[in-house]
Design a protein around this motif. Sequence first.
Motif, PDB file in Angstrom:
ATOM      1  N   TRP A   1     -65.424  33.928  -3.369  1.00 46.75           N
ATOM      2  CA  TRP A   1     -65.357  32.479  -3.472  1.00 46.75           C
ATOM      3  C   TRP A   1     -65.819  31.976  -4.830  1.00 46.75           C
ATOM      4  CZ3 TRP A   1     -63.450  28.406  -0.935  1.00 46.75           C
ATOM      5  CH2 TRP A   1     -62.855  28.651   0.301  1.00 46.75           C
ATOM      6  N   MET A   2     -66.922  32.517  -5.311  1.00 44.80           N
ATOM      7  CA  MET A   2     -67.535  31.982  -6.524  1.00 44.80           C
ATOM      8  C   MET A   2     -66.783  32.395  -7.786  1.00 44.80           C
ATOM      9  SD  MET A   2     -71.536  32.222  -7.606  1.00 44.80           S
ATOM     10  CE  MET A   2     -72.193  31.273  -8.982  1.00 44.80           C
ATOM     11  N   PHE A   3     -66.217  33.621  -7.777  1.00 43.20           N
ATOM     12  CA  PHE A   3     -65.620  34.142  -8.995  1.00 43.20           C
ATOM     13  C   PHE A   3     -64.111  34.326  -8.908  1.00 43.20           C
ATOM     14  CE2 PHE A   3     -69.957  36.244  -8.977  1.00 43.20           C
ATOM     15  CZ  PHE A   3     -70.537  35.244  -9.732  1.00 43.20           C
ATOM     16  N   MET A   4     -63.502  33.936  -7.764  1.00 44.28           N
ATOM     17  CA  MET A   4     -62.061  34.038  -7.651  1.00 44.28           C
ATOM     18  C   MET A   4     -61.455  32.724  -7.153  1.00 44.28           C
ATOM     19  SD  MET A   4     -59.656  36.742  -5.529  1.00 44.28           S
ATOM     20  CE  MET A   4     -59.884  35.917  -3.946  1.00 44.28           C
ATOM     21  N   THR A   5     -61.793  32.326  -5.927  1.00 43.00           N
ATOM     22  CA  THR A   5     -61.145  31.159  -5.337  1.00 43.00           C
ATOM     23  C   THR A   5     -61.434  29.886  -6.127  1.00 43.00           C
ATOM     24  OG1 THR A   5     -61.260  32.161  -3.140  1.00 43.00           O
ATOM     25  CG2 THR A   5     -60.901  29.785  -3.243  1.00 43.00           C
ATOM     26  N   LEU A   6     -62.702  29.576  -6.348  1.00 49.75           N
ATOM     27  CA  LEU A   6     -63.049  28.323  -7.023  1.00 49.75           C
ATOM     28  C   LEU A   6     -62.548  28.269  -8.466  1.00 49.75           C
ATOM     29  CD1 LEU A   6     -66.639  27.590  -5.643  1.00 49.75           C
ATOM     30  CD2 LEU A   6     -64.454  26.587  -4.943  1.00 49.75           C
ATOM     31  N   PRO A   7     -62.830  29.286  -9.297  1.00 52.84           N
ATOM     32  CA  PRO A   7     -62.336  29.188 -10.689  1.00 52.84           C
ATOM     33  C   PRO A   7     -60.820  29.190 -10.796  1.00 52.84           C
ATOM     34  CG  PRO A   7     -63.399  31.312 -10.301  1.00 52.84           C
ATOM     35  CD  PRO A   7     -63.706  30.465  -9.123  1.00 52.84           C
ATOM     36  N   SER A   8     -60.115  29.928  -9.923  1.00 55.44           N
ATOM     37  CA  SER A   8     -58.655  29.922 -10.000  1.00 55.44           C
ATOM     38  C   SER A   8     -58.084  28.571  -9.592  1.00 55.44           C
ATOM     39  CB  SER A   8     -58.073  31.028  -9.114  1.00 55.44           C
ATOM     40  OG  SER A   8     -58.402  30.826  -7.756  1.00 55.44           O
ATOM     41  N   ASN A   9     -58.700  27.910  -8.609  1.00 55.14           N
ATOM     42  CA  ASN A   9     -58.249  26.570  -8.230  1.00 55.14           C
ATOM     43  C   ASN A   9     -58.534  25.554  -9.326  1.00 55.14           C
ATOM     44  OD1 ASN A   9     -57.458  25.962  -5.048  1.00 55.14           O
ATOM     45  ND2 ASN A   9     -58.475  27.933  -5.355  1.00 55.14           N
ATOM     46  N   ILE A  10     -59.681  25.665  -9.962  1.00 58.10           N
ATOM     47  CA  ILE A  10     -60.014  24.767 -11.071  1.00 58.10           C
ATOM     48  C   ILE A  10     -59.002  24.936 -12.207  1.00 58.10           C
ATOM     49  CG2 ILE A  10     -61.703  24.311 -12.897  1.00 58.10           C
ATOM     50  CD1 ILE A  10     -63.889  25.013 -10.831  1.00 58.10           C
ATOM     51  N   ALA A  11     -58.701  26.188 -12.548  1.00 57.87           N
ATOM     52  CA  ALA A  11     -57.758  26.446 -13.643  1.00 57.87           C
ATOM     53  C   ALA A  11     -56.365  25.917 -13.309  1.00 57.87           C
ATOM     54  CB  ALA A  11     -57.709  27.947 -13.926  1.00 57.87           C
ATOM     55  N   SER A  12     -55.938  26.057 -12.049  1.00 58.08           N
ATOM     56  CA  SER A  12     -54.603  25.579 -11.661  1.00 58.08           C
ATOM     57  C   SER A  12     -54.514  24.062 -11.737  1.00 58.08           C
ATOM     58  CB  SER A  12     -54.275  26.052 -10.244  1.00 58.08           C
ATOM     59  OG  SER A  12     -54.142  27.458 -10.199  1.00 58.08           O
ATOM     60  N   CYS A  13     -55.542  23.381 -11.231  1.00 57.73           N
ATOM     61  CA  CYS A  13     -55.515  21.914 -11.255  1.00 57.73           C
ATOM     62  C   CYS A  13     -55.618  21.370 -12.675  1.00 57.73           C
ATOM     63  CB  CYS A  13     -56.644  21.354 -10.392  1.00 57.73           C
ATOM     64  SG  CYS A  13     -56.375  21.614  -8.624  1.00 57.73           S
ATOM     65  N   LYS A  14     -56.258  22.118 -13.564  1.00 57.53           N
ATOM     66  CA  LYS A  14     -56.389  21.667 -14.952  1.00 57.53           C
ATOM     67  C   LYS A  14     -55.045  21.612 -15.670  1.00 57.53           C
ATOM     68  CE  LYS A  14     -59.411  23.540 -17.590  1.00 57.53           C
ATOM     69  NZ  LYS A  14     -60.312  24.554 -18.191  1.00 57.53           N
ATOM     70  N   ARG A  15     -54.028  22.305 -15.118  1.00 67.27           N
ATOM     71  CA  ARG A  15     -52.726  22.255 -15.765  1.00 67.27           C
ATOM     72  C   ARG A  15     -52.142  20.848 -15.752  1.00 67.27           C
ATOM     73  NH1 ARG A  15     -53.113  25.593 -19.099  1.00 67.27           N
ATOM     74  NH2 ARG A  15     -50.906  25.293 -19.575  1.00 67.27           N
ATOM     75  N   LEU A  16     -52.648  19.985 -14.863  1.00 65.68           N
ATOM     76  CA  LEU A  16     -52.190  18.597 -14.843  1.00 65.68           C
ATOM     77  C   LEU A  16     -52.666  17.822 -16.068  1.00 65.68           C
ATOM     78  CD1 LEU A  16     -52.826  17.696 -11.100  1.00 65.68           C
ATOM     79  CD2 LEU A  16     -50.594  17.847 -12.222  1.00 65.68           C
ATOM     80  N   PHE A  17     -53.777  18.267 -16.629  1.00 67.02           N
ATOM     81  CA  PHE A  17     -54.404  17.494 -17.708  1.00 67.02           C
ATOM     82  C   PHE A  17     -54.303  18.178 -19.055  1.00 67.02           C
ATOM     83  CE2 PHE A  17     -56.731  16.950 -13.695  1.00 67.02           C
ATOM     84  CZ  PHE A  17     -56.441  15.615 -13.455  1.00 67.02           C
ATOM     85  N   LYS A  18     -54.124  19.500 -19.040  1.00 61.65           N
ATOM     86  CA  LYS A  18     -54.015  20.254 -20.293  1.00 61.65           C
ATOM     87  C   LYS A  18     -55.184  19.965 -21.218  1.00 61.65           C
ATOM     88  CE  LYS A  18     -50.412  21.984 -21.408  1.00 61.65           C
ATOM     89  NZ  LYS A  18     -49.866  23.337 -21.373  1.00 61.65           N
ATOM     90  N   ALA A  19     -56.376  19.942 -20.626  1.00 59.07           N
ATOM     91  CA  ALA A  19     -57.566  19.641 -21.413  1.00 59.07           C
ATOM     92  C   ALA A  19     -57.845  20.769 -22.409  1.00 59.07           C
ATOM     93  CB  ALA A  19     -58.765  19.449 -20.492  1.00 59.07           C
ATOM     94  N   ARG A  20     -58.404  20.405 -23.523  1.00 59.84           N
ATOM     95  CA  ARG A  20     -58.748  21.382 -24.556  1.00 59.84           C
ATOM     96  C   ARG A  20     -60.140  21.945 -24.272  1.00 59.84           C
ATOM     97  NH1 ARG A  20     -56.374  21.891 -29.587  1.00 59.84           N
ATOM     98  NH2 ARG A  20     -57.506  23.130 -31.111  1.00 59.84           N
ATOM     99  N   ASP A  21     -60.221  23.224 -23.970  1.00 57.39           N
ATOM    100  CA  ASP A  21     -61.488  23.845 -23.612  1.00 57.39           C
ATOM    101  C   ASP A  21     -62.316  24.163 -24.851  1.00 57.39           C
ATOM    102  OD1 ASP A  21     -61.157  23.852 -20.860  1.00 57.39           O
ATOM    103  OD2 ASP A  21     -59.937  25.672 -20.925  1.00 57.39           O
ATOM    104  N   GLN A  22     -63.619  24.223 -24.630  1.00 57.48           N
ATOM    105  CA  GLN A  22     -64.493  24.701 -25.685  1.00 57.48           C
ATOM    106  C   GLN A  22     -64.364  26.213 -25.800  1.00 57.48           C
ATOM    107  OE1 GLN A  22     -68.332  23.198 -24.290  1.00 57.48           O
ATOM    108  NE2 GLN A  22     -68.300  21.704 -25.933  1.00 57.48           N
ATOM    109  N   TYR A  23     -64.692  26.727 -26.971  1.00 58.56           N
ATOM    110  CA  TYR A  23     -64.652  28.167 -27.199  1.00 58.56           C
ATOM    111  C   TYR A  23     -65.983  28.734 -26.722  1.00 58.56           C
ATOM    112  CZ  TYR A  23     -63.509  32.505 -29.713  1.00 58.56           C
ATOM    113  OH  TYR A  23     -63.204  33.801 -30.046  1.00 58.56           O
TER     114      TYR A  23
END
Length: 559
Positions: A529-551
């Motif tokens: 849950w912590m290292f697969m489900t949640l981060p993968s869902n966050i990354a997928s939803c971020k495609r709506l915004f195409k936010a620029r991530d920090q390095y």
Amino acid sequence: MVQLADDPFELLAPMICVGSFLLMLLGPIYLPRFWILCLSGYFLTFLATQINHLVKFYMTAKCIKKTINEHNAKARRQGQESGNLVTDSDLTEMESSLINSYSSDFLVHAFVVPSYAEPEALMKDTISRIAIHKKARTNYVIILAMEISEIHHRTKSENLKEYFKDDFLQFVITNHPSDLPGEARGKGSNISYGARKGTAEMIANGIEKNRIIITICDSDSHIPELYVSEVEKAFSRSADPYNRLFAPPIFFGRNCFKVPAAVRVTDITWSSMILANLSSSRGIGFPCSTYSISYKLADQVGFWDTDADAVGEDMHMMLKCLFKTQGQARMTPIFVPINLTNVETEGYFENLKARFVQAKRHYNGVADVAYTLRSALNLPTFCVDANGVGGSPASKPKVKLDENSCTTFWFDKIIIVLKVLETHFMPVTSGWLMFFAVPLMQFVFYPPQGYGPYLDPNMNPLLTSDFHLRVWNVLKFTTLFLPLPLFGTLGIYEDLHRFIDIELFKKTRNETRTWKNYFDYVSMPIAAWMFMTLPSNIASCKRLFKARDQYIVAEKVFD
């Protein structure tokens, strides 16, 4: 930057993410017949893919053992022929002096080591493990890819260059600017800059292009000399060596006992997925972290993309090579594990947080879904061109194929798309559906005493349709078998881990994993849950915004 209006394929990832969650909640009530069939199909597909992964993981494990055993047997024979009986404990010292019959002086290996805020001691240790190789002074070039935005980057790079000044054929330092047009900051853009500039310097110094093999490695990659020998062997035996991307398995053993069990289990699972992916009969697979590619192939496809959609630089480069060469490029597995470090920082919960940050960055590779679909359909892909200008459609590949090859490549395209969809959408959906979908359906279809029916009995498919009732029973029965392939994979992994530690890295049995480490898997639900489900869902939803991530790099403590 590409907007959703320019690339509607970007909607697929957030649609899958949000759609699976909403269907899990609303499907049993509003679409009960459809949802039973969909979920049954999903679980059967999931089980089939996991069985396939188990079989391929077993095949890869056998190949790794065979490669290491042959290497050790050869070392013993050479020791006996020289009049010295060699024991297992002596092999570590011998490793750098063995003469591999498949090696030659033709290939020059350029190791691109990207660095941003990495401990200097870790960098020194990683490069030192390459410096002891037999041909380091004659056939190895280190390309230290630094970031100008890192404080004291020049001091660190100059210290390392001075330390290794006599150990390699060349030691090249590149300093990647942080403000190049169209670029997104990250490993991919740093690698692209470093590989271009570093190999250009090699060519200027008289090294022929067709001799250069570029090896991309992380700052914590322990690359055995056997890996280089196996790359050279595979190169010499290939009918088309310049169209091959050489991919090894990854292995987390350098600091695995210093991190929380949930972090260990996550990286074990990650490593297992990479190993299973290597046994591909058609050469369609993806490298992770460390891999090698000829200069000619890298140059042909325009080196590495550097926009935000190429954040998963290893998978993206393989995809780019496949599509730009019309399927002529292929992955060649190298069955020698590259030893990496787990994310490590001070404090138990801080370590979990650091791994979560790393997982979010990894799953940003979901950007490759849109890239793959557009490339498979021969639509323009939006990426940075050879001049570093982003946002324009990339040129179509110049390779022309005959009719039979075109038909074969279309079949390969289907495989590529399915592999990419599985890689990115199984993590997004499996956490929700595996844990909650069937219990929620059971609650809706057969509510406990005291709860009113959520469905009109005339609408409940389990009460009105024998077909749907049979499907429902098959669905519940299937869920009992879903974890079994994973358990089988982990059982094989434990044996393989001990074998690699003892036979390749020469650890004692007390230094490797024992039966006590099976208790690590108690933390698997938390890790999933912590290292697969949640981060993968966050990354997928971020495609709506195409936010620029920090390095942000994964934190690693190195003593």
